[in-house]
Each structure stands twice: as C-alpha cells, then as structure tokens.
Design an enzyme around this catalytic site. Sequence first.
Site, PDB file in Angstrom:
ATOM      1  CE1 TYR A  75      -4.018   1.948   0.548  1.00 55.37           C
ATOM      2  CE2 TYR A  75      -2.555   3.308   1.811  1.00 55.37           C
ATOM      3  CZ  TYR A  75      -3.678   3.300   0.973  1.00 55.37           C
ATOM      4  OH  TYR A  75      -4.779   4.220   0.822  1.00 55.37           O
ATOM      5  CG  PHE A 127      -7.307  16.715 -25.078  1.00 61.62           C
ATOM      6  CD1 PHE A 127      -7.228  16.202 -26.435  1.00 61.62           C
ATOM      7  CD2 PHE A 127      -7.422  16.020 -24.052  1.00 61.62           C
ATOM      8  CE1 PHE A 127      -7.786  14.915 -26.548  1.00 61.62           C
ATOM      9  CE2 PHE A 127      -8.196  14.844 -24.222  1.00 61.62           C
ATOM     10  CZ  PHE A 127      -8.022  14.056 -25.504  1.00 61.62           C
ATOM     11  CB  THR A 128     -12.193  16.655 -25.051  1.00 64.76           C
ATOM     12  OG1 THR A 128     -11.251  15.375 -24.744  1.00 64.76           O
ATOM     13  CG2 THR A 128     -12.703  17.079 -26.292  1.00 64.76           C
ATOM     14  CG  ASP A 218      -1.566  17.155 -22.723  1.00 61.99           C
ATOM     15  OD1 ASP A 218      -0.695  16.141 -22.847  1.00 61.99           O
ATOM     16  OD2 ASP A 218      -2.607  17.163 -22.727  1.00 61.99           O
ATOM     17  CE  LYS A 261      -4.474   9.007 -24.857  1.00 62.03           C
ATOM     18  NZ  LYS A 261      -4.627  10.314 -24.729  1.00 62.03           N
ATOM     19  NE  ARG A 386     -11.147  13.997 -30.588  1.00 64.08           N
ATOM     20  CZ  ARG A 386     -11.690  13.809 -29.338  1.00 64.08           C
ATOM     21  NH1 ARG A 386     -12.692  13.980 -29.251  1.00 64.08           N
ATOM     22  NH2 ARG A 386     -11.285  13.059 -28.309  1.00 64.08           N
ATOM     23  CG  PHE A 453     -16.600  13.646 -27.473  1.00 65.01           C
ATOM     24  CD1 PHE A 453     -16.539  14.697 -26.573  1.00 65.01           C
ATOM     25  CD2 PHE A 453     -16.042  12.643 -27.353  1.00 65.01           C
ATOM     26  CE1 PHE A 453     -15.595  15.010 -26.002  1.00 65.01           C
ATOM     27  CE2 PHE A 453     -14.735  12.609 -26.408  1.00 65.01           C
ATOM     28  CZ  PHE A 453     -14.472  13.825 -25.617  1.00 65.01           C
TER      29      PHE A 453
HETATM   30  C1  PLP Z   1      -5.660  11.275 -23.866  1.00 64.23           C
HETATM   31  C2  PLP Z   1      -5.453  12.633 -23.936  1.00 64.23           C
HETATM   32  C3  PLP Z   1      -5.562  13.380 -22.511  1.00 64.23           C
HETATM   33  C4  PLP Z   1      -6.489  12.636 -21.246  1.00 64.23           C
HETATM   34  O1  PLP Z   1      -5.885  11.548 -20.938  1.00 64.23           O
HETATM   35  P1  PLP Z   1      -6.574  10.156 -20.607  1.00 64.23           P
HETATM   36  O2  PLP Z   1      -5.551   9.229 -20.025  1.00 64.23           O
HETATM   37  O3  PLP Z   1      -7.473   9.832 -21.672  1.00 64.23           O
HETATM   38  O4  PLP Z   1      -7.688  10.664 -19.213  1.00 64.23           O
HETATM   39  C5  PLP Z   1      -5.027  14.542 -22.230  1.00 64.23           C
HETATM   40  N1  PLP Z   1      -4.486  15.327 -23.259  1.00 64.23           N
HETATM   41  C6  PLP Z   1      -4.184  14.721 -24.479  1.00 64.23           C
HETATM   42  C7  PLP Z   1      -3.445  15.410 -25.570  1.00 64.23           C
HETATM   43  C8  PLP Z   1      -4.699  13.560 -24.697  1.00 64.23           C
HETATM   44  O5  PLP Z   1      -4.253  12.827 -26.018  1.00 64.23           O
END
Ligand code: PLP
Length: 462
Positions: A75, A127-128, A218, A261, A386, A453
């Site tokens: 933990y 970004f969303t 990011d 990613k 998108r 979306f």
């Molecule tokens: C996927 C993504 C996020 C969000 O990350 P999650 O792991 O899906 O929560 C943030 N910024 C960018 C550019 C992304 O492609």
Amino acid sequence: MDTSHRTWAEPWKIKMVEPIRMTSRGERETAITEAGYNTFLLKADDVYIDLLTDSGTSAMSDRQWSALMLGDESYAGSKSFYKLVDAVHEVYGYEELIPTHQGRGAEHILSQILISDGDVVPGNMYFTTTRYHQERAGGRFVDVIIDEAHDPHSLHPFKGNIDMAKLRSVVDEYGAERVPYVSFETNVNMAGGQPVSMANLREVYEYCQPLGVLVMLDATRAAENAYFIQQREYGYQDRPISQILREMTSFSDGATVSSKKDNLVNIGGFLAVRDPKLARQARAMLVAFEGLHTYGGMSGRDMEALAVGIREMVDTDDHIRCRVGQVEYLGDALIKAGVPVIRPIGGHGVFLDAATILEHLPQDRFPAQALTAAIYVDSGVRGMERGIVSAGRDPETGENRHPGLELVRLTIPRRVYTQSHMDVTAESVIRVHERRESIGGLKFAYEPDTLRFFQARFEPVA
Ligand SMILES: *Cc1c(COP(=O)(O)O)cnc(C)c1O
C-alpha cells in the site's frame, strides 16, 4: 549501420495474436443504428479494425508483460513506485512524480491546485478533458495556437506552435497574475497530431519565466513530437529522440501525461513537476481523489509495466520512426487517391477533412459524425468524430461552438496493426469518399451536458 535511407520495418516480431472478426454489412448497419451513430457506443466485437483511439490500445512488449510479475502491491512505499519515479526522472527530467489513474486525473489535480475563479489559461488548441478540468476549476481557456493550425491546407511544419502575439495579448489584457500557467500541448491532438518546435517551446518559456507564469506541458505525445523536431528542425537531425525530449521538457515547470499513449501501457498517467511545494499541494489532492501518494491511481504492476514502457519509448529511435511511419503510410495512400486529409500527416492518426468531403452538409448536421458512421458501415473500420460534436457548447452562452476543423480521426494504436490493415482502411475510406454525395446528415437524439461526444446519440435527418 546507417539505415535512415532504407524502408523501415517494425522493430519487433509477433509472439501472440488476437483474432479479429469481419462482420457483414447488414450486421454493421444494425450495430451503428443501435449505437445511435456514435462509434463510442459500438461493441468492440462488432469492429474489424479499431482506429477509435491510440489511447490505452498499445501492445505491450514481452518485457512489459514480464514486469507485471514484479509489481509490488504494498500500500505504501511500493518498489514499483520508485522504479517509476526513476524512469520519469531519467526520461522526462522531472523530480516530483504524482501518479494518477490516467491523464485526466492529473489534469484534475493540476487545475484544482493552480486555477482560481476568473483565471485565464492560454493554450495551443484545446483538448476535451484538459479544458473541461480548467473550466471546472473556474478558469477560462483561451486558444493561442498559430492560425495555420486551423487551416487544413497549411503545410506549416509546426502547426502546434503557440502564437507569441496572441499569448502576449492575453497576458496584457488580463495581467500575469490572472494567468496561472500556459497549457502547452506537444503534438497537438485536436490539430491532427501536429508538433511544436523547440524554438517555440524555448520562446514561450523565456517569455513566461520572468512574469511568474508557469509552463505546464501536456506531454502525452511528447516523444512523437521529439521525432518531428528531429526530422524537421534545423540542428536536431543527428540527435537521439531521448535527448530531444529532455531538451523539450527543460522548457517547462511540469507536465501532465496520459500514459495510455506514448508510454505504451493500457492504463495510467501522471503529473510531474519540479517545484516540491507544488508537488506537496498535488499530493494532498491525490490522497483525496486517487490514492496514496506512492500509487495514486495505479496498481504496483501497472507502475512496473509503465516504468518499462517509458524507457522503451525512447530506447532506440526505431520505435517512434515505425510508429509515425505507419501513420504516414496510411496518410500517403489517402493523399494519393485524392481524399482530403489534414497535412502534414500528424503523429498518431490520419485526420480526414470531413467539412470538405461532405461539403453538402452544414456543420450543424455533423458531417464528421456522419462520415465516421459511413466508414464503419462500409468496412468495420472504427474512427471517431473530432469536430462540432467534440467541441461542445460554450458554457457561458450555451451555444454550439463551431470549430474551424471538422474532422474524422483514424488513430493508429502502437505496435498493434500491420501495413495490410492500413491497406484495408485506405481502400474503405477511398470507397466511401467516391460515394460521398450519398451520405446524409444527423441530428441529436440524446445530448449529454458534458463531454457530449462520448455518449451522445444521433439519428439521420430525412
Ligand atoms: C488522452 C489525452 C488526455 C487525457 O488522458 P486520459 O488518459 O484519456 O485521461 C489529455 N491530453 C491529451 C493530449 C490526450 O491525448
């Protein structure tokens, strides 16, 4: 051996396979109707080639699968956590690590600790989930990306760049004290996977530092961005991607990363910063919303596989060269056939210019959503919208935002598909493009309030 002028091939061979199934057109028509014309609502079993996203869909290596067995599920103070700290420090250069369940967990924490009511957050295209958390924390996002990013025809090599004049005017208008940080995305997802240049990273950081404005990357696709810098920016041709990545992060105060990613794992993410005080504030949030500070949102085995993935990402340049090369391969096939796509081809997917392809549909009839559905029905290839649906409504006016880009994204998972899958995909998109005039528009049957979306449902307009 210098192989840079030879055809590339995947720097791996396949040890295990996962069968996929081709469906009939009738089955796909039923499936898309039941899914409300939203590919997010399809069952994966009804999909043949899944290009919905490159998020969490990577194939892990044998080394990562073995690492799972070493996961320390303590933990507190897990060994796996410290391996992850070392990997992030070595590859990204940040000392302080806050592990989260995925990228948005890191965005949530960062937004809550830095943004106050009425603050303004400039960024290079939204970004969303990032913008959602910034707005939820009381901030207002202002897009300061260069104009070329909104132009599907511009061949600018760094369409992700921040426009310094736009950034300066935001800071001048609101005052630096109302701008907690610049939200600087590498390889800008919504612009089509378009990179930022090292010169731009440096310029933004040098401008922000004396003002006390932080630069938070990011860095979700920073390694892919580093590859484009190597290919396109003067002076970086002979530098390994690992070095370029370290130089990029040196022009920042921290980063949020979705490890689903670049980092080659199926779940996970982190916030990383330099300032120990900021890290302490983040950890206070972490224990309330994710988990203890030495695992946050991940199990020990997740952190173990992630630490290996982060190193594999930059171990040799062959991995990224092949990854981006496969995206280019699909893009080039479509360009050759005259299908309008965003150029230059980006790092993680091919973005079809749905506004041009379906020019007979107004944006309020959701051309990208309709085109995504049509491609699925044709071949079982799943992409995503998108465009106007993803852009959502302005929280102040309640009106639909009308983004300049109305795109279908075909995103390539890492190390998962072969060139033959790309051939089948190209063939289907070309076929749908040829009969584009027969594709009709859509209207909402159900519209969720936030991040619509993901779960919206649609029906055809007569
Ligand atoms: C996927 C993504 C996020 C969000 O990350 P999650 O792991 O899906 O929560 C943030 N910024 C960018 C550019 C992304 O492609």
